[in-house]
Motif scaffolding. Structure first.
Motif, PDB file in Angstrom:
ATOM      1  N   ASP A 191       0.850  -1.170   0.000  1.00  0.00           N
ATOM      2  CA  ASP A 191       0.000   0.000   0.000  1.00  0.00           C
ATOM      3  C   ASP A 191       0.892   1.229   0.000  1.00  0.00           C
ATOM      4  O   ASP A 191       1.818   1.323   0.814  1.00  0.00           O
ATOM      5  N   ASN A 192       0.611   2.130  -0.865  1.00  0.00           N
ATOM      6  CA  ASN A 192       1.486   3.295  -0.948  1.00  0.00           C
ATOM      7  C   ASN A 192       1.213   4.232   0.218  1.00  0.00           C
ATOM      8  O   ASN A 192       0.215   4.937   0.248  1.00  0.00           O
ATOM      9  N   GLY A 193       2.109   4.232   1.172  1.00  0.00           N
ATOM     10  CA  GLY A 193       1.868   5.085   2.332  1.00  0.00           C
ATOM     11  C   GLY A 193       2.857   6.197   2.433  1.00  0.00           C
ATOM     12  O   GLY A 193       2.995   6.832   3.479  1.00  0.00           O
ATOM     13  N   GLU A 194       3.593   6.429   1.347  1.00  0.00           N
ATOM     14  CA  GLU A 194       4.638   7.452   1.438  1.00  0.00           C
ATOM     15  C   GLU A 194       4.055   8.827   1.648  1.00  0.00           C
ATOM     16  O   GLU A 194       4.704   9.715   2.155  1.00  0.00           O
ATOM     17  N   SER A 195       2.814   8.988   1.229  1.00  0.00           N
ATOM     18  CA  SER A 195       2.257  10.339   1.329  1.00  0.00           C
ATOM     19  C   SER A 195       1.777  10.654   2.742  1.00  0.00           C
ATOM     20  O   SER A 195       1.521  11.799   3.078  1.00  0.00           O
ATOM     21  N   GLN A 196       1.697   9.642   3.587  1.00  0.00           N
ATOM     22  CA  GLN A 196       1.161   9.917   4.914  1.00  0.00           C
ATOM     23  C   GLN A 196       2.227  10.553   5.784  1.00  0.00           C
ATOM     24  O   GLN A 196       3.327  10.021   5.929  1.00  0.00           O
ATOM     25  N   VAL A 197       1.880  11.675   6.356  1.00  0.00           N
ATOM     26  CA  VAL A 197       2.872  12.400   7.143  1.00  0.00           C
ATOM     27  C   VAL A 197       2.548  12.419   8.613  1.00  0.00           C
ATOM     28  O   VAL A 197       3.294  12.948   9.410  1.00  0.00           O
ATOM     29  N   GLY A 198       1.441  11.845   8.996  1.00  0.00           N
ATOM     30  CA  GLY A 198       1.102  11.871  10.401  1.00  0.00           C
ATOM     31  C   GLY A 198       0.369  13.143  10.762  1.00  0.00           C
ATOM     32  O   GLY A 198       0.183  14.032   9.927  1.00  0.00           O
ATOM     33  N   PRO A 199      -0.076  13.219  12.000  1.00  0.00           N
ATOM     34  CA  PRO A 199      -0.849  14.393  12.420  1.00  0.00           C
ATOM     35  C   PRO A 199       0.010  15.663  12.383  1.00  0.00           C
ATOM     36  O   PRO A 199       1.228  15.610  12.522  1.00  0.00           O
ATOM     37  N   ASP A 200      -0.669  16.765  12.219  1.00  0.00           N
ATOM     38  CA  ASP A 200       0.003  18.045  12.090  1.00  0.00           C
ATOM     39  C   ASP A 200       0.508  18.511  13.442  1.00  0.00           C
ATOM     40  O   ASP A 200      -0.281  18.867  14.329  1.00  0.00           O
ATOM     41  N   GLU A 201       1.831  18.549  13.621  1.00  0.00           N
ATOM     42  CA  GLU A 201       2.377  18.856  14.944  1.00  0.00           C
ATOM     43  C   GLU A 201       2.072  20.269  15.395  1.00  0.00           C
ATOM     44  O   GLU A 201       1.721  20.500  16.545  1.00  0.00           O
ATOM     45  N   ALA A 202       2.234  21.191  14.470  1.00  0.00           N
ATOM     46  CA  ALA A 202       2.044  22.595  14.850  1.00  0.00           C
ATOM     47  C   ALA A 202       0.620  22.827  15.348  1.00  0.00           C
ATOM     48  O   ALA A 202       0.382  23.450  16.391  1.00  0.00           O
ATOM     49  N   GLU A 203      -0.315  22.277  14.590  1.00  0.00           N
ATOM     50  CA  GLU A 203      -1.723  22.479  14.950  1.00  0.00           C
ATOM     51  C   GLU A 203      -2.005  21.875  16.322  1.00  0.00           C
ATOM     52  O   GLU A 203      -2.634  22.501  17.187  1.00  0.00           O
ATOM     53  N   VAL A 204      -1.516  20.666  16.522  1.00  0.00           N
ATOM     54  CA  VAL A 204      -1.798  19.998  17.787  1.00  0.00           C
ATOM     55  C   VAL A 204      -1.150  20.755  18.938  1.00  0.00           C
ATOM     56  O   VAL A 204      -1.764  20.964  20.003  1.00  0.00           O
ATOM     57  N   ASP A 205       0.104  21.188  18.725  1.00  0.00           N
ATOM     58  CA  ASP A 205       0.786  21.926  19.797  1.00  0.00           C
ATOM     59  C   ASP A 205       0.032  23.188  20.179  1.00  0.00           C
ATOM     60  O   ASP A 205      -0.134  23.492  21.366  1.00  0.00           O
ATOM     61  N   SER A 206      -0.422  23.893  19.176  1.00  0.00           N
ATOM     62  CA  SER A 206      -1.123  25.146  19.494  1.00  0.00           C
ATOM     63  C   SER A 206      -2.419  24.866  20.230  1.00  0.00           C
ATOM     64  O   SER A 206      -2.802  25.577  21.153  1.00  0.00           O
ATOM     65  N   LEU A 207      -3.089  23.776  19.844  1.00  0.00           N
ATOM     66  CA  LEU A 207      -4.341  23.467  20.534  1.00  0.00           C
ATOM     67  C   LEU A 207      -4.093  23.073  21.979  1.00  0.00           C
ATOM     68  O   LEU A 207      -4.870  23.412  22.880  1.00  0.00           O
TER      69      LEU A 207
END
Lengths: 150, 439
Positions: free
Chosen positions: A28-44
């Motif tokens: 399965d091509n998973g190269e495009s998955q980057v995981g959750p957005d760190e900046a957004e989560v940190d700010s929240l």
């Protein structure tokens, strides 16, 4: 009585390695998955909006990617969010998740158990209890049977 | 005494004859035992000993009265009753791994055997040579085939396997049948063609059991990742998957076009509904433990129980469900796949239970009440009816108890006005023959 002092290295040999009929999972091509957005989560988290942070960190799970770094970062981020919660809020947070969310949370929790740090196990155990009452043993079975996990 | 011994053995698989007076079971060994119903008891009438390995599948053809068995010895035998004795005929399956499952086709002119050799052996009788011939379906199966089910048209075959997929194959044998008409699953059906493939994709678990509905348009399967999935061939090919919160289910069966019963490691049959839109919902568990009657057990009885079980503390380790261990097979007992009134479960605890329920039409306020009727036959020789109140024979008492219990868990809120929606309303009456209680 008797202790086996011989080498047990043979147990680590993969007997199926050279089997031509070996089952190879679908690529399965998973190269495009980057995981959750760190900046957004940190700010929240900084804003104190923990429910949103939980939703955000559950987005884009790096399930199919082969890049271990992405997975580690996602796990670390998840741990940060989970630890930020107060014990009394955990239940409400779990209730706000849908079935897939609970399954994904369970995957992260077990991933977190694999590499325990200072206080992680205690928080994870609390989350585990609440997630278990929401998802039942079925969610744990799905963690065990998932071949591609976070 | 020997009778008792195998009672504790798991029942690997079972099959009923046409009028349900006889059951063929395998008590987890190389033999098949056929039990005849006499009154309220089951008496062993035949022992089928031919296999050299554990029996993994039994199927009894209702019309032609033949039994086919398959085992871990890579063989299958077709048994016919001649002069009161079951005579076996070896079927050369040409597999190099154990057989795992066997099923007669609806017209009983062929049967399919799943195996660990990653293939399905479809066997038919060649009258010229007077033997059974097998043809293999190999591609694209990549692991052990765990379960099979035939489509009512006698040609299509659904297979669930350990490569996490459920597939629909064509098992069209031109020697024994006419070319089949088109179906929602496809119209070109050469032997071995894959008409549909579901599952896999990085997730999922071993597909333990598959079942076609009576019309053949729907296919249900249960998988080791605790999911139940149904796909409707007439409505495109997106399966509707339900992730359950229970332990994995091992056997699934359509009991009407819209209802599916499944049972597994939770030792309890469960009912699922598949609505016309094709989506699957959990209705309820069909084995409701009665409210615990806390009775005062005398000290004498307490110590006697401890003695019997060689324990040091007084703890009741019995499960609340009727079955004390995983249920491995569910089969239809009364009715057929479009309208089943009773179904039967057997499991690793060696018990066989018959469940009955009534299907009623829509309630006005749309709540489903599910009660179950279970009779455990644990084949005990000492048939002592116990007088202790734990015997679930009290009809009205338990019914009322269960009634209150079930109000809460099943809220299907269906608001259905269309009368063709059936709601399952079983009624409770459990009778348990508790073995070995001696005064």
């Amino acid at each position: 009585m008797s202790k086996n002092n011989d080498s047990n290295q043979f147990r680590k040999v993969d007997v199926d390695e050279y089997d031509e009929n070996k089952f190879v999972d679908d690529e399965d091509n998973g190269e495009s998955q980057v995981g959750p957005d760190e900046a957004e989560v940190d700010s929240l988290i900084r804003q104190g909006n923990l429910m949103e942070a939980l939703q955000a960190v559950l987005k884009n799970p790096p399930i199919n990617t082969k890049n271990q770094n992405v997975k580690d970062r996602a796990e670390a981020l998840m741990l940060k969010v989970l630890s930020a919660f107060k014990s009394s809020d955990i239940e409400k947070a779990v209730q706000s998740l849908d079935k897939n969310g609970v399954d994904l949370l369970m995957k992260y929790i077990y991933k977190g158990f694999e590499k325990p740090s200072e206080n992680s196990s205690a928080t994870l155990l609390q989350w585990h209890e609440k997630a278990l009452s929401a998802g039942g043993v079925g969610s744990i079975v799905r963690v065990l049977t998932a071949r591609k996990t976070v | 005494m020997s009778l008792h011994q195998f009672l504790l053995e798991p029942i690997t698989c079972h099959a009923w004859n046409r009028d349900r007076t006889q059951i063929a079971i395998s008590p987890n060994n190389h033999e098949v035992h056929i039990y005849q119903k006499s009154g309220n008891q089951w008496v062993k009438s035949h022992e089928l000993k031919e296999h050299n390995g554990h029996i993994t599948g039994i199927d009894w053809a209702p019309k032609s009265d033949r039994i086919v068995t398959c085992g871990a010895d890579r063989n299958a035998y077709v048994w016919s009753l001649k002069d009161g004795v079951w005579k076996p005929t070896l079927v050369i399956l040409r597999i190099n791994r154990a057989a795992t499952f066997v099923k007669w086709s609806p017209l009983e002119n062929k049967f399919a055997v799943g195996s660990g050799a990653r293939l399905i052996s479809v066997c038919y009788f060649e009258s010229d040579n007077d033997w059974w011939v097998s043809k293999h379906i190999k591609k694209p199966i990549r692991s052990t085939v765990l379960s099979l089910d035939w489509h009512p048209n006698n040609v299509l075959l659904a297979a669930g396997s350990c490569d996490f997929k459920c597939r629909v194959f064509s098992a069209y044998i031109k020697e024994v049948e006419e070319k089949p008409g088109p179906t929602p699953w496809g119209s070109k059906m050469p032997f071995g063609a894959v008409l549909a493939e579901f599952g896999g994709a990085g997730g999922g678990g071993w597909v333990h059991s598959v079942s076609f509905s009576s019309s053949g348009n729907r296919l249900a399967w249960v998988s080791h990742d605790s999911t139940v999935t149904v796909v409707d061939g007439t409505k495109g090919s997106t399966p509707s998957q339900l992730k359950t919160e229970f332990l994995p289910l091992l056997s699934v069966l359509f009991i009407s076009e819209n209802s599916v019963v499944a049972a597994g490691h939770d030792c309890c049959p469960m009912l699922f509904r598949c609505d016309d839109g094709g989506s699957l919902t959990f209705v309820s568990k069909l084995d409701l433990p009665k409210a615990s009657i806390t009775r005062n057990i005398s000290a004498m009885e307490r110590f006697r129980n401890m003695d019997k079980r060689a324990t040091t503390e007084d703890r009741n380790t019995a499960l609340e469900t009727l079955h004390q261990n995983s249920i491995t097979q569910v089969s239809i007992y009364e009715g057929d796949q479009s309208d089943c009134r009773k179904f039967c479960t057997t499991g690793i605890d060696g018990a066989m239970t018959i469940w009955d329920f009534k299907v009623t039409h829509t309630h006005t306020h749309g709540e489903t009440h599910t009660h179950t009727h279970g009779e455990t036959h644990t084949h005990t020789h000492t048939h002592t009816e116990t007088e202790t109140p734990t015997d679930r024979d009290t009809h009205t008492h338990t019914e009322r108890q269960r009634h209150t219990q079930t109000e809460t868990p099943t809220h299907t809120d269906t608001h259905t006005e269309t009368p063709k929606h059936k709601h399952i309303q079983p009624h409770t009456h459990t009778q348990r023959h508790i073995p070995g209680q001696v005064h």
